[in-house]
Write an enzyme that holds these catalytic residues in place. Structure first.
Site, PDB file in Angstrom:
ATOM      1  N   PHE A   5     -12.578 -59.735  50.642  1.00 35.91           N
ATOM      2  CA  PHE A   5     -11.489 -58.954  51.204  1.00 35.91           C
ATOM      3  C   PHE A   5     -11.660 -58.799  52.717  1.00 35.91           C
ATOM      4  CE2 PHE A   5      -9.774 -54.685  52.345  1.00 35.91           C
ATOM      5  CZ  PHE A   5      -8.425 -54.962  52.144  1.00 35.91           C
ATOM      6  N   LYS A  11     -21.435 -56.415  58.423  1.00 33.60           N
ATOM      7  CA  LYS A  11     -21.536 -54.977  58.179  1.00 33.60           C
ATOM      8  C   LYS A  11     -22.951 -54.552  57.815  1.00 33.60           C
ATOM      9  CE  LYS A  11     -19.351 -51.063  55.914  1.00 33.60           C
ATOM     10  NZ  LYS A  11     -18.262 -50.577  55.033  1.00 33.60           N
TER      11      LYS A  11
END
Length: 560
Positions: free
Chosen positions: A112, A162
């Protein structure tokens, strides 16, 4: 000390002296934003769209000479920066774009909001890289700032996964490396050749480009021009490098340059080109460009030498450093007949426009008078951009911000935002067309929310003016999808976003509107209604010699 990746990013920004960043948060960059929350010494401007953030970082950099910084999350957040990054790349603007990506285990799995933004931006950055290991983070960020600022400046993208923003590693402060001008390629042989060409010249002409602004060489350019009594023209990007009110200044060269610059260039025997890349908009037909003259090109980027126009001599290096060395080597000249001829051209071919009604050129001249020539002027792209280049005298670098290379509609408002953040003491005005204003008008809300007092002057002709001009002159007046027939009210839009809106339909209304906007010291939109068929002159048709320049009087004679 042990810090997590987000803390390291913030500390590296502080190392580099970053005081303002522009961005938009999202899932993968949340760790960075959480850390940014703890550091009010770095001002964050939340834009309405990521493209606005990249344009604002660009405007901040151009106005201050520092590196501009923008932030975005992964996927669409990152891709929304692309147009702004490309704009900065084409105009050699130092920007560092920091994006966050999905965690390393999710890369390459169509996760995503995952996209290879480092790969996407590779052709439009000086360098793009992804950081997938915490031990590389600090040094990569430091390298990004150095690359962005050194040599020929430009944007650098750093993408950080991340998991790296959450991992911990030892951080030690490092003082930023000093960025020194590039002088390695400056040779005595090239300098001697350049001095010889200048000294032998009887009719020298200077062509000043954006590289002169970037190098901070304004004083040296003025000294050279006056020492050898050379008229000076500039490119769109070179505005402000040589004072627009100097006697030797002849105006812009190229497609919408003055007749004096375009015709005078064909009368010189030496064209000295300083930090200009011979864009097609400047040279017209490269095969016939200044064909009667020798051309001396000085540029920091060796790739620009003989790329578009073959030159007779060149010096590769930082323009300021080259001129410092070259100035003592050139002999003083008397202007004599050569300068006299150019002055006669200036008298014979002044810029001119209709004295009746509210027109684009009048709007720009009135802005000049209201600001006493001391504002930072930003523009979008189109007719208004050319009028702003023609009718406002720029006397200092970093005071005319525009998208010259990419020609980005919607650039100006974000750039003005960045410029005002970087130079709060200056009046900052963005001049836009109504078509361009529609592109990024949402950033008016950003100005209001962040209390950034920018004045937006919309030259509103209810058409896509520059495209319509081409359709009128070259496409038989077939106005295919360039008429903006709708009921959009820019004054109401401004007021709905919390700004002040002022409509101007007559000449006498403009000066009070500008004075009110300056006095308010708040976001203001001035909607100036002009005729749909106002045109930009002079003009050189695409691909022909600059000597084919024509204006409205030439068209009238031709049609008689």
């Amino acid at each position: 000390m042990q810090l997590n990746g987000s803390e390291i990013i913030i500390e590296c920004l502080k190392e580099q002296g970053v005081d303002t960043v522009f961005g938009y948060p999202g899932g993968t960059i949340l760790n960075v934003y959480d850390e940014l929350y703890k550091h009010p010494e770095i001002r964050h401007i939340l834009t309405s769209h990521e493209q606005g953030a990249s344009h604002a970082a660009d405007g901040y950099a151009r106005a201050t000479g520092k590196v501009g910084v923008c932030l975005a999350t992964s996927g669409p957040g990152a891709t929304n920066l692309v147009t702004g990054i490309a704009t900065a790349y084409m105009d050699s603007v130092p920007v560092v774009a920091i994006t966050a990506n999905v965690g390393k285990p999710l890369l390459g799995k169509d996760s995503f909001q995952e996209i290879d933004i480092a790969g996407v931006t590779m052709p439009i950055t000086k360098h793009s890289m992804i950081v997938k290991s915490i031990d590389r983070l600090a040094d990569t960020l430091r390298r990004a700032f150095k690359i962005a600022k050194s040599g020929r400046p430009g944007p650098v993208l750093v993408d950080v996964t991340k998991d790296v923003t959450a991992a911990t590693y030892e951080y030690t402060y490092k003082k930023p490396e000093e960025i020194v001008p590039e002088t390695d390629r400056i040779t005595e042989k090239d300098l001697n050749r350049a001095a010889e060409m200048i000294n032998q010249s009887k009719k020298p002409f200077l062509f000043v480009g954006g590289g002169t602004v970037i190098s901070g060489a304004s004083e040296e350019v003025r000294a050279l021009a006056h020492k050898i009594q050379a008229p000076v023209c500039d490119s769109l990007m070179g505005k402000g490098a040589f004072p627009g009110d100097d006697r030797l200044y002849t105006g812009m060269l190229g497609m919408h340059g003055t007749k004096t610059s375009n015709l005078g260039m064909y009368a010189c025997d030496l064209l000295i080109v300083l930090g200009a890349r011979f864009s097609d908009r400047d040279v017209g037909n490269p095969k016939s460009f200044a064909e009667q003259a020798k051309i001396l090109q000085i540029d920091v980027d060796p790739a620009e030498i003989n790329k578009n126009v073959i030159v007779s001599g060149s010096v590769i290096g930082d323009i300021k450093e080259v001129l410092k060395r070259l100035l003592p080597m050139v002999a003083e000249k008397e202007g004599g007949e050569w300068v006299s001829d150019i002055m006669k051209m200036k008298e014979a071919y002044p810029l001119a426009y209709s004295p009746d009604g509210l027109t684009g050129p009048f709007v720009i001249e009135e802005i000049y008078r209201a600001t006493k020539g001391q504002a930072i002027i930003c523009t979008d792209v189109g007719q208004h951009q050319m009028w702003a280049a023609q009718y406002y005298n720029y006397t200092a670098p970093g005071t005319f911000l525009t998208s010259g290379g990419l020609g980005t509609m919607g650039y100006g408002l974000g750039a003005a935002m960045g410029a005002k953040c970087g130079r709060p003491e200056k009046t900052v005005i963005n001049v836009a067309g109504d078509g361009c204003f529609r592109m990024n008008m949402n950033e008016i809300a950003t100005l209001v929310r962040s209390n950034i007092p920018v004045i937006e002057v919309v030259i509103n002709n209810h058409v896509l003016g520059m495209v319509r001009q081409w359709q009128t002159l070259f496409y038989g007046k077939r106005y295919s999808h360039t008429i903006l027939e709708d009921q959009v009210d820019f004054v109401k839009i401004a007021e709905a976003m919390g700004a002040t809106g002022i409509r101007v339909t007559r000449r006498e209304e403009l000066r009070p509107a500008l004075e009110k906007a300056i006095a308010l010291n708040a976001p203001v939109v001035i909607d100036c209604q002009i005729d749909c068929d106002d045109k930009v002159f002079p003009m050189v048709p695409a691909g022909v010699a600059n000597s084919e320049v024509f204006d409205e009087s030439d068209l009238a004679k031709k049609n008689c």
